[in-house]
Design an enzyme around this catalytic site. Structure first.
Site, PDB file in Angstrom:
ATOM      1  N   GLU A  41       0.822  -1.212   0.000  1.00  0.00           N
ATOM      2  CA  GLU A  41       0.000   0.000   0.000  1.00  0.00           C
ATOM      3  C   GLU A  41       0.861   1.270   0.000  1.00  0.00           C
ATOM      4  O   GLU A  41       0.515   2.269   0.640  1.00  0.00           O
ATOM      5  CB  GLU A  41      -0.972   0.000   1.181  1.00  0.00           C
ATOM      6  N   GLU A  95      -6.745  -7.692  -1.057  1.00  0.00           N
ATOM      7  CA  GLU A  95      -7.398  -7.590   0.251  1.00  0.00           C
ATOM      8  C   GLU A  95      -8.862  -7.221   0.090  1.00  0.00           C
ATOM      9  O   GLU A  95      -9.192  -6.064  -0.176  1.00  0.00           O
ATOM     10  CB  GLU A  95      -6.714  -6.547   1.152  1.00  0.00           C
TER      11      GLU A  95
END
Length: 805
Positions: free
Chosen positions: A193, A264
């Site tokens: 991320e 995710e």
């Protein structure tokens, strides 16, 4: 029975709940074989075959090795193809150059267990992982490397990062675990991320991304690499999506030659102390998975599929010890229904569509203002369709290929033959189960407990001195949550009362004046800074002030993580500031230094019998009890205590802070999860004891009832014509009692139900005959099965509630 030693540290008036779980071994002998892994714009290609893959996040250190086989087996039974895990750098290299890969750190054993059960692995090396893990997975010793800037085009950081990533890759290669070696690892991830913080690093951010990608690919694993939330992931690294609605929010692959990967899909959301749990429904998860696949997605990972436990001090700032308990497998590894079962049905339905999804042409067209169709046609005439109703308030009747279909609000119907609905995301026919606790040992008797109270230090008995307020994390080096700040104050006044005001940057602060407790204060994850202010009584003459700063985990996110700070910012008594002053420091507590939570260290202090029913701050409590019989997970209820940490047989099972209430007045974490407090302490076993099923004529039969047959090159899909209530007790338990059964118009849900105006009088007897004494059973929704229609012309339902023993 084995004896269990329980030790608790009560750091103030707060409370505890932590749990440990046991798991079963699986005797299934499988082999997770990899081989050649490449990709194109459609999907990953394994051994020349395009694949639609469902993946489950299960983190090896958040459970015990004894649990791993059972967790993996339950994921596989739920239709999962891949197990995804982070690699935890600070767990494996807590001191520079000193590596640990045993017990819960045994990542090789974990991956080989996955391989033995015939599943693939996605290895998220990072090595920055965030993951609600303390310091984002980075070892704290990195903080002291001269000139280091984390996660930037910074040579000191890149050198250490490359060294660790190469270490992990080398370890995997030495065990032949990459798919290119015949192992199960088909994907690896570098960074995590980074796109959310990249702009903060200006020009050094993109340079770091390019370096990280080149470094990872250069390690030659023979399998693809991914970067999640990284729109600028350089070729050949695949950019991937994280979030709850990637089918709606994600821009997609940054190259037409890369597949759409969802690393995710959050099955609930992490929870911090002081907040309510976020409950995401099985319907919502299924809708967004189906939409992502309809839009050419081919890899979906559930984060988390099993969250587990943040043992020890591994949770990040303000994070609960319990992690993603609302996942398809709960904290203890028990199946959570209907989430687990509904997703299993979804996986099966999508897999029925595999051939046209992976090899066919693709088109989409509207079916209404908020309705649309996604249609895939294979080269040999195979056809699959996804009919979507985006209206979250109203059902919609649509016409597709000259047939009419009823779509519930915010739902997707999957038609594996472009004709018949095999699955609808909003129609949940899977059972609901209920988790319960059985008290095994009451621990509320004063005679069963011993206590040891920490000594409050003063300036004279501290060895670390400074003429300023030291930063907390850089002083403790993550060896303890606790840092004492002490100073001496000369007070010459007839007025004994003064105002003590302390500004802190977290997370908790306890103030003592002349050895006596005065007050506590704390911050929150969103706002860790706070001020403690209190009127204190000072002696005429010299006074000892001791301020105990407490971190509840280290931060795990944000740009320039190495710059994050904690601890005291300013101290004032009346109008005088003591920021630049003679300060004495003590890192940690005496009990920690002596390791009194371990058998060999327990004798280093003088324990005494528990004397006071009112828990006191900075007190250790110890008891011993027999391990409850059986294989069920064990939980501890310690609600009458406060905030601190718990150890069982010398191992820390995590922090606790149940007294920090949510806005609704509930503790964020208790072992019951329905927030019922107990006036006593006890150990209990946890099990699924009730199963509940409810279907009506709008529900669909199980996807497993479909049969695929090849006729003249076409796929003919036949199905059983009726839904069923399917009840399934956990392994080792059978249905012992039918608590309620009604075929007719029953009212309510699993929480509260009753017979309606229409009821087949033999409902209970028929269900008892079908189910009692069995581990699982099926009861069809059928007038004939119940001896006729109890109320012709009225829509009926079948509701069954059963007890598992």
């Amino acid at each position: 029975m084995a004896m269990v030693q329980l030790l608790l540290l009560l750091s103030w008036w707060f409370v505890l709940m932590v749990a440990v779980a046991n798991g079963r071994s699986s005797d299934e002998e499988g082999k997770g074989k990899g081989g050649s892994v490449t990709y194109d714009g459609r999907s990953l290609i394994i051994n020349g075959q395009h694949q639609i893959l469902f993946s489950a996040s299960i983190h090896y250190p958040r459970s015990t090795p004894q649990m791993w086989p059972s967790l993996i087996a339950k994921a596989k039974e739920g239709g999962v193809d891949v197990i995804q895990t982070y690699v935890f750098w600070n767990l494996h290299e807590p001191q520079q150059g000193q590596y640990k890969f045993s017990e819960r750190r045994d990542i090789v054993r974990f991956i080989k267990e996955i391989q033995s059960q015939g599943l693939y692995v996605c290895l998220r090396i990072g090595p920055f992982i965030e993951g609600e893990w303390t310091y984002g997975g980075l070892p704290f010793w990195l903080h002291d490397v001269p000139g280091i800037v984390f996660r930037s085009d910074n040579e000191p950081f890149k050198n250490h990062m490359q060294r660790f990533v190469a270490k992990i890759v080398s370890l995997m290669k030495s065990e032949n675990l990459f798919a290119s070696q015949g192992g199960p690892i088909i994907l690896s991830q570098i960074e995590n991320e980074y796109g959310t913080v990249e702009p903060a690093y200006h020009a050094k951010g993109p340079r770091y991304v390019r370096w990280a990608a080149k470094m990872a690919v250069g390690l030659q694993t023979g399998t693809p690499w991914v970067m999640c939330k990284q729109d600028d992931a350089p070729d050949p690294v695949i950019n991937a999506c994280n979030g709850m609605r990637c089918g709606e929010t994600w821009k997609g692959p940054n190259s037409p030659d890369k597949p759409a990967i969802w690393t995710e899909n959050w099955t609930s959301f992490y929870q911090v102390y002081g907040t309510e749990p976020y409950l995401r429904s099985a319907k919502d998860i299924a809708f967004h998975v189906a939409l992502f696949v309809a839009k050419n997605g081919s890899y979906v990972n559930y984060y988390m599929y099993h969250g587990g436990t943040n043992f020890g001090r591994t949770a990040s700032s303000f994070m609960l010890t319990s992690y993603y308990d609302q996942a398809p497998l709960d904290e203890y590894g028990l199946i959570r229904e209907p989430k687990w079962g509904h997703l299993k049905e979804l996986h099966a339905a999508i897999k029925l569509c595999s051939k046209p999804l992976l090899t066919g042409g693709y088109k989409t067209f509207p079916l209404g203002q908020l309705q649309e169709a996604y249609v895939f046609k294979g080269n040999a005439g195979e056809c699959a369709a996804f009919l979507v109703n985006n209206d979250d308030r109203k059902s919609s009747t649509v016409v597709f290929q000259n047939s009419s279909y009823e779509l519930p609000p915010k739902s997707i119907s999957i038609l594996p033959d472009c004709k018949t609905v095999a699955f609808n995301t909003a129609k949940v026919s899977t059972q609901i189960n209920t988790r319960s606790m059985t008290i095994r040992h009451k621990l509320h008797s004063k005679e069963t407990w011993e206590e040891y109270t920490e000594t409050i230090p003063n300036f004279d008995n501290t060895s670390l001195r400074a003429k300023t307020l030291l930063e907390h994390m850089n002083t403790t080096k993550d060896t303890s949550d606790y840092l004492w700040y002490t100073f001496r104050l000369q007070h010459n006044s007839s007025d004994a009362q003064s105002i003590l005001s302390v500004q802190s940057h977290g997370h908790v602060l306890h103030a003592f004046v002349n050895g006596e407790f005065t007050r506590s204060a704390h911050g929150s994850r969103d706002n860790p800074s706070f001020t403690l202010e209190n009127t204190v009584n000072l002696n005429d003459g010299m006074n000892d002030i001791a301020l105990l700063s407490v971190t509840v985990g280290l931060p795990d996110s944000g740009a320039y993580l190495q710059r994050k700070v904690a601890g005291l910012r300013s101290v004032r008594v009346q109008d005088k500031y003591f920021t630049n002053y003679d300060w004495g420091y003590q890192v940690g507590l005496i009990g920690e230094k002596l390791q009194i939570y371990k058998k060999h260290g327990s004798s280093n202090v003088q324990w005494r019998r528990f004397r006071n029913s009112i828990p006191r701050q900075l007190t250790w409590y110890k008891t011993v009890f027999d391990t409850p019989a059986g294989d069920d997970p064990i939980a501890l209820n310690l609600n009458s205590m406060g905030k601190g940490e718990a150890w069982v047989n010398g191992e820390s099972i995590g922090r606790y802070w149940v007294s920090l209430k949510t806005p609704k007045g509930n503790p964020s974490q208790t072992w019951t999860l329905n927030y019922v407090l107990s006036p006593t302490l006890f150990a209990a076993t946890i099990a699924i004891t009730k199963v509940y099923g409810h279907v009506n004529n709008s529900h669909l039969p199980r996807v497993s009832s479909w049969v695929r047959q090849s006729q003249r090159g076409d796929t003919n899909i036949k199905k059983q014509q009726r839904p069923e209530v399917q009840l399934n007790c956990p392994q080792g338990r059978n249905i012992s009692k039918i608590l309620f059964a009604s075929f007719g118009t029953p009212k309510g849900d699993y929480k509260s139900y009753a017979m309606g105006s229409c009821h087949s009088s033999n409902s209970r007897a028929i269900v008892e005959k079908a189910c009692t004494g069995k581990g699982r059973c099926s009861v069809p929704y059928s007038n004939q099965y119940f001896g006729g229609d109890p109320c012709p012309g009225i829509p009926k339902a079948l509701l069954v509630d059963a007890q598992c023993t």
